[in-house]
Enzyme design. Structure first.
Site, mmCIF file in Angstrom:
data_model
loop_
_atom_site.group_PDB
_atom_site.id
_atom_site.type_symbol
_atom_site.label_atom_id
_atom_site.label_comp_id
_atom_site.label_asym_id
_atom_site.label_seq_id
_atom_site.Cartn_x
_atom_site.Cartn_y
_atom_site.Cartn_z
ATOM 1 N N HIS A 1 0.864 -1.188 0.000
ATOM 2 C CA HIS A 1 0.000 0.000 0.000
ATOM 3 C C HIS A 1 0.900 1.237 0.000
ATOM 4 O O HIS A 1 1.766 1.382 0.864
ATOM 5 C CB HIS A 1 -0.908 0.013 1.231
ATOM 6 C CG HIS A 1 -1.910 -1.108 1.230
ATOM 7 N ND1 HIS A 1 -2.202 -1.863 2.331
ATOM 8 C CD2 HIS A 1 -2.690 -1.567 0.217
ATOM 9 C CE1 HIS A 1 -3.131 -2.759 2.012
ATOM 10 N NE2 HIS A 1 -3.436 -2.605 0.731
ATOM 11 N N GLU B 1 1.842 3.693 3.053
ATOM 12 C CA GLU B 1 2.366 3.102 4.290
ATOM 13 C C GLU B 1 3.889 3.116 4.230
ATOM 14 O O GLU B 1 4.519 2.140 3.825
ATOM 15 C CB GLU B 1 1.790 1.697 4.463
ATOM 16 C CG GLU B 1 0.260 1.757 4.539
ATOM 17 C CD GLU B 1 -0.424 0.399 4.536
ATOM 18 O OE1 GLU B 1 -1.658 0.361 4.573
ATOM 19 O OE2 GLU B 1 0.285 -0.629 4.482
ATOM 20 N N HIS C 1 3.084 -3.522 6.966
ATOM 21 C CA HIS C 1 2.065 -2.498 6.698
ATOM 22 C C HIS C 1 1.964 -1.537 7.876
ATOM 23 O O HIS C 1 2.455 -1.821 8.975
ATOM 24 C CB HIS C 1 0.683 -3.150 6.520
ATOM 25 C CG HIS C 1 0.559 -3.956 5.269
ATOM 26 N ND1 HIS C 1 -0.188 -3.544 4.196
ATOM 27 C CD2 HIS C 1 1.097 -5.147 4.928
ATOM 28 C CE1 HIS C 1 -0.108 -4.461 3.232
ATOM 29 N NE2 HIS C 1 0.662 -5.438 3.659
ATOM 30 N N GLU D 1 0.939 -5.369 10.900
ATOM 31 C CA GLU D 1 0.433 -3.991 10.988
ATOM 32 C C GLU D 1 1.201 -3.314 12.111
ATOM 33 O O GLU D 1 1.106 -3.714 13.271
ATOM 34 C CB GLU D 1 -1.071 -3.988 11.282
ATOM 35 C CG GLU D 1 -1.922 -4.592 10.177
ATOM 36 C CD GLU D 1 -2.094 -3.665 8.975
ATOM 37 O OE1 GLU D 1 -1.669 -2.486 9.052
ATOM 38 O OE2 GLU D 1 -2.642 -4.128 7.959
#
Ligand SMILES: [Zn+2]
Length: 326
Positions: free
Chosen positions: A57, A60, A150, A214
């Site tokens: 992404h 990020e 991420h 994450e």
């Protein structure tokens, strides 16, 4: 854009080939834009194979800065290399524009799903990444590991958490969970179904030990507080150097109970717009309504993950999760 120009990152963003001195250092092959294979001299089939990806992404950026610094340190001889390393900057065009994606979320396009979105610019890139990780893992006869890094826009009760892709009903070994904790991971979500994510792809098709990690808040290049990423940075450097990973106490584990599917435009999520991931749902509270359908929290131990009422009808607008033993 304010980028502290790293060799690897700057080359990926500008689509220029990376200039590397091949004398004495690790063997270095640029397999695609933003994809670099680094092997220690004398590597063999049983040498551990480690894929580290970031920037799937494009908004990020902290994990991208961390990975690029590790690659540059290996190339400069400041960090020893004890594994075959495939460093992947997932989506250079989206990183360049600071967008999560250009046409379609690339982390929904692996496992061949890119064929169904052939017009999206992410489709070709997902296919390319599938090909390079396939080639990389094909020759690996030792341990195979994939960390897909991420960050998130939304806040989280657990700032750093791991998603373990669906393992066909198996639970990950406790030592693996302890290793995640050693990377600063505070909670683990065990996925309960296949997904078209990069980590499920490498887990399912290449038998890699794969995770989506994450790691905190998504911010623009140059605005990241990298001190908040110190634990993952240190763990990545241990793994890249071929050292033993740090292990800590196993974090709390959760599994999906069901998805909130937005069936119509009547869908209403009865949670604050800025509700954090892993927020506990009071027993009996109405989580969402969709016409005649009501989603009610069961036992007071359920929590919400990835709420997003803005998706198109037919898509997932959130996941209701519950605790499980590790
Ligand atoms: Zn992401």
């Amino acid at each position: 854009m304010d980028v502290s120009a790293s060799g690897f990152l700057a080359a990926a963003l500008s689509a220029a080939p990376l200039a590397v001195s091949q004398r004495g250092g690790p063997l270095c092959h640029e397999l695609a834009r933003g994809v670099l294979e680094l092997s220690p001299r004398g590597a063999h089939a049983a040498t551990p194979a480690f894929v580290v990806s970031a920037g799937v992404h494009g908004n990020e950026t902290a994990p991208v800065e961390i990975l690029a610094a590790i690659v540059d340190d290996v190339l400069a001889g400041r960090l020893p290399l004890g594994v075959r390393l495939l460093a992947v900057l997932g989506h250079p065009d989206a990183l360049q524009s600071g967008e999560r994606y250009l046409d379609y979320d690339m982390n929904r396009l692996f496992c061949g799903r890119h064929a169904s979105q052939a017009d999206a610019r992410e489709a070709a890139r997902a296919a390319e990444l599938e090909a390079v990780v396939g080639e990389f893992f094909d020759t690996a006869r030792g341990p195979r590991l994939h960390y897909d890094l991420h960050t998130a826009i939304r806040g989280s009760v657990y700032e750093r958490f791991a998603i373990v892709p669906y393992l066909g009903g198996e639970r990950p070994a406790r030592q693996r969970l302890a290793t995640l904790a050693g990377a600063g991971i505070e909670a683990v979500l065990l996925h309960s179904a296949p997904a078209a994510t990069f980590s499920y792809h490498t887990s399912h098709h290449h038998a890699a030990e794969s995770y989506t990690l994450e790691l905190g808040k998504a911010r623009a290049f140059g605005q990241n507080d990298l001190a908040r990423f110190a634990a993952i940075d240190a763990q990545l450097r241990r793994l890249v150097a071929g050292e033993d990973a740090r292990e800590c106490e196993i974090p709390p584990c959760f599994a999906a109970k069901y998805d909130l599917i937005k069936q119509s435009e009547a869908f209403r999520l009865h949670l604050a717009a800025d509700v954090e991931n892993f927020t506990r749902l009071a027993a009996g509270s109405v989580i969402a309504e969709d016409g005649e359908t009501r989603y009610v929290a069961a036992d007071g131990d359920e929590r919400i993950l990835f709420p997003n009422p803005g998706v198109k009808p037919g898509l997932r607008a959130g996941i209701v999760i519950g605790p499980v033993s590790a």
